[in-house]
Motif scaffolding. Sequence first.
Motif, PDB file in Angstrom:
ATOM      1  N   ARG A   1       0.831  -1.205   0.000  1.00  0.00           N
ATOM      2  CA  ARG A   1       0.000   0.000   0.000  1.00  0.00           C
ATOM      3  C   ARG A   1       0.866   1.255   0.000  1.00  0.00           C
ATOM      4  O   ARG A   1       0.567   2.229  -0.691  1.00  0.00           O
ATOM      5  CB  ARG A   1      -0.916   0.005   1.230  1.00  0.00           C
ATOM      6  CG  ARG A   1      -2.102  -0.916   1.128  1.00  0.00           C
ATOM      7  CD  ARG A   1      -2.991  -0.798   2.351  1.00  0.00           C
ATOM      8  NE  ARG A   1      -3.577   0.520   2.467  1.00  0.00           N
ATOM      9  CZ  ARG A   1      -4.714   0.886   1.864  1.00  0.00           C
ATOM     10  NH1 ARG A   1      -5.360   0.031   1.093  1.00  0.00           N
ATOM     11  NH2 ARG A   1      -5.194   2.095   2.038  1.00  0.00           N
TER      12      ARG A   1
ATOM     13  N   LEU B   1       2.475   1.668  -3.536  1.00  0.00           N
ATOM     14  CA  LEU B   1       1.501   2.130  -4.518  1.00  0.00           C
ATOM     15  C   LEU B   1       1.042   3.546  -4.198  1.00  0.00           C
ATOM     16  O   LEU B   1       0.725   4.321  -5.107  1.00  0.00           O
ATOM     17  CB  LEU B   1       0.301   1.181  -4.554  1.00  0.00           C
ATOM     18  CG  LEU B   1       0.564  -0.154  -5.263  1.00  0.00           C
ATOM     19  CD1 LEU B   1      -0.629  -1.068  -5.133  1.00  0.00           C
ATOM     20  CD2 LEU B   1       0.890   0.072  -6.730  1.00  0.00           C
TER      21      LEU B   1
ATOM     22  N   ALA C   1       1.275   6.358  -6.854  1.00  0.00           N
ATOM     23  CA  ALA C   1       0.091   7.145  -7.225  1.00  0.00           C
ATOM     24  C   ALA C   1       0.316   8.619  -6.955  1.00  0.00           C
ATOM     25  O   ALA C   1      -0.157   9.483  -7.703  1.00  0.00           O
ATOM     26  CB  ALA C   1      -1.124   6.644  -6.450  1.00  0.00           C
TER      27      ALA C   1
ATOM     28  N   LEU D   1      -9.102   1.170 -10.260  1.00  0.00           N
ATOM     29  CA  LEU D   1      -8.719   0.570  -8.993  1.00  0.00           C
ATOM     30  C   LEU D   1      -7.953   1.556  -8.116  1.00  0.00           C
ATOM     31  O   LEU D   1      -7.897   1.402  -6.895  1.00  0.00           O
ATOM     32  CB  LEU D   1      -7.861  -0.675  -9.220  1.00  0.00           C
ATOM     33  CG  LEU D   1      -8.585  -1.919  -9.737  1.00  0.00           C
ATOM     34  CD1 LEU D   1      -7.601  -3.043 -10.001  1.00  0.00           C
ATOM     35  CD2 LEU D   1      -9.661  -2.374  -8.759  1.00  0.00           C
ATOM     36  N   LEU D   2      -7.352   2.563  -8.743  1.00  0.00           N
ATOM     37  CA  LEU D   2      -6.622   3.581  -7.995  1.00  0.00           C
ATOM     38  C   LEU D   2      -7.511   4.769  -7.667  1.00  0.00           C
ATOM     39  O   LEU D   2      -7.634   5.176  -6.514  1.00  0.00           O
ATOM     40  CB  LEU D   2      -5.406   4.051  -8.794  1.00  0.00           C
ATOM     41  CG  LEU D   2      -4.639   5.235  -8.212  1.00  0.00           C
ATOM     42  CD1 LEU D   2      -4.011   4.837  -6.885  1.00  0.00           C
ATOM     43  CD2 LEU D   2      -3.580   5.718  -9.185  1.00  0.00           C
TER      44      LEU D   2
ATOM     45  N   LEU E   1      -7.965   3.627  -3.966  1.00  0.00           N
ATOM     46  CA  LEU E   1      -6.847   3.384  -3.063  1.00  0.00           C
ATOM     47  C   LEU E   1      -6.532   4.653  -2.296  1.00  0.00           C
ATOM     48  O   LEU E   1      -6.342   5.718  -2.882  1.00  0.00           O
ATOM     49  CB  LEU E   1      -5.620   2.925  -3.856  1.00  0.00           C
ATOM     50  CG  LEU E   1      -4.358   2.636  -3.042  1.00  0.00           C
ATOM     51  CD1 LEU E   1      -4.593   1.437  -2.139  1.00  0.00           C
ATOM     52  CD2 LEU E   1      -3.179   2.383  -3.963  1.00  0.00           C
TER      53      LEU E   1
ATOM     54  N   LEU F   1       1.156   0.465 -12.522  1.00  0.00           N
ATOM     55  CA  LEU F   1      -0.136   0.527 -11.844  1.00  0.00           C
ATOM     56  C   LEU F   1      -1.116  -0.489 -12.422  1.00  0.00           C
ATOM     57  O   LEU F   1      -1.844  -1.158 -11.688  1.00  0.00           O
ATOM     58  CB  LEU F   1      -0.715   1.936 -11.950  1.00  0.00           C
ATOM     59  CG  LEU F   1      -0.129   2.994 -11.012  1.00  0.00           C
ATOM     60  CD1 LEU F   1      -0.726   4.353 -11.311  1.00  0.00           C
ATOM     61  CD2 LEU F   1      -0.379   2.627  -9.555  1.00  0.00           C
TER      62      LEU F   1
ATOM     63  N   LEU G   1      -2.018  -2.934  -9.355  1.00  0.00           N
ATOM     64  CA  LEU G   1      -3.255  -2.617  -8.646  1.00  0.00           C
ATOM     65  C   LEU G   1      -4.164  -3.835  -8.453  1.00  0.00           C
ATOM     66  O   LEU G   1      -4.686  -4.034  -7.348  1.00  0.00           O
ATOM     67  CB  LEU G   1      -4.001  -1.494  -9.374  1.00  0.00           C
ATOM     68  CG  LEU G   1      -3.430  -0.093  -9.142  1.00  0.00           C
ATOM     69  CD1 LEU G   1      -4.109   0.917 -10.052  1.00  0.00           C
ATOM     70  CD2 LEU G   1      -3.583   0.327  -7.678  1.00  0.00           C
TER      71      LEU G   1
ATOM     72  N   ASN H   1      -2.560  -5.802  -5.746  1.00  0.00           N
ATOM     73  CA  ASN H   1      -2.703  -5.157  -4.450  1.00  0.00           C
ATOM     74  C   ASN H   1      -4.094  -5.397  -3.871  1.00  0.00           C
ATOM     75  O   ASN H   1      -4.235  -5.630  -2.661  1.00  0.00           O
ATOM     76  CB  ASN H   1      -2.451  -3.656  -4.581  1.00  0.00           C
ATOM     77  CG  ASN H   1      -2.705  -2.902  -3.293  1.00  0.00           C
ATOM     78  OD1 ASN H   1      -1.976  -3.041  -2.324  1.00  0.00           O
ATOM     79  ND2 ASN H   1      -3.768  -2.108  -3.284  1.00  0.00           N
TER      80      ASN H   1
END
Length: 293
Positions: free
Chosen positions: A50, A53, A57, A69-70, A196, A222, A226, A229
């Motif tokens: 996390r 990412l 991000a 997803l982000l 996220l 990503l 993602l 994740n």
Amino acid sequence: MASLKELRARIGSVKSTKKITSAMKMVAAAKLRRAQLHAEAARPYAAAMRRMLGELAGSMAGQDGLPQLLAGTGNDRVHLLIPITSDRGLAGGFNSNINRTTRLTIRRLQSEGKVVKLLPVGRKGYDYLSREYADLIVDHVIGVGGKEIPFSAASDLGAKVTALLEAGQFDVCTVIYNQFKNVMSQVPTPLQLIPLGLEEAEAKPDPNAAQYEFEPDEQVLLERLLPRNLQVQIYAALLESAAGEQGARMTAMDNATRNAGKAIDRLTQTYNRTRQANITNDLIEIISGAQAV
């Protein structure tokens, strides 16, 4: 007052119950150690993923075309809740705490004008929510818990969530699970999966934290990371819930065994008093009869 026969039967029944609860306590204790090791091993991996990412991000903040997803759908109207409970009971307040937290979350979101959808994991949560919120359930998963939780269970659940997102069924996804603290404590914890959370990226950078250089570029990473994740976060929640279930069951069965022992002592005392009273009455009748003769 109960007869001696009834008291003997009741004492025998409580003794049988005590044997069962004692056995269940030992089984839960044996399962707890392994489940706890798995949950603790997954925590740093899930947290690091996390955090990584979040940093990735953060470097793309403000750009267009970010994966759903982000960034989610860009709206905050439809919320998908994933409460994780067990398939079996006899675990104290383990399942009821999740159900209560889910119910309060539903009411809070609805009071704010949000639309709520449910994807319960576990039979106990599904049975409870299907009675009160059957119209909100879009899918459910049963049979995930067991001696071992395979990663495929998280992959399948992640695939369901991704399919619902791509179909435009929700904007925000949150999993609600019992975080394992110790044998006596399991804390109901909501964790937002989609979009996220970027708290890690927005927080003040830690000078001692690892710095990442990305290869290939952020967009490609990503798209690949993602989905993974999402599966990892769900898997970590499932492991935490499994450890919490065994801890809660061990505590509940220990309390039940102790209470059964106390009940046996009280019933035995009552049995002895009743028996003594019957003997005394019989002696009084014999003496009275002898005196009458």
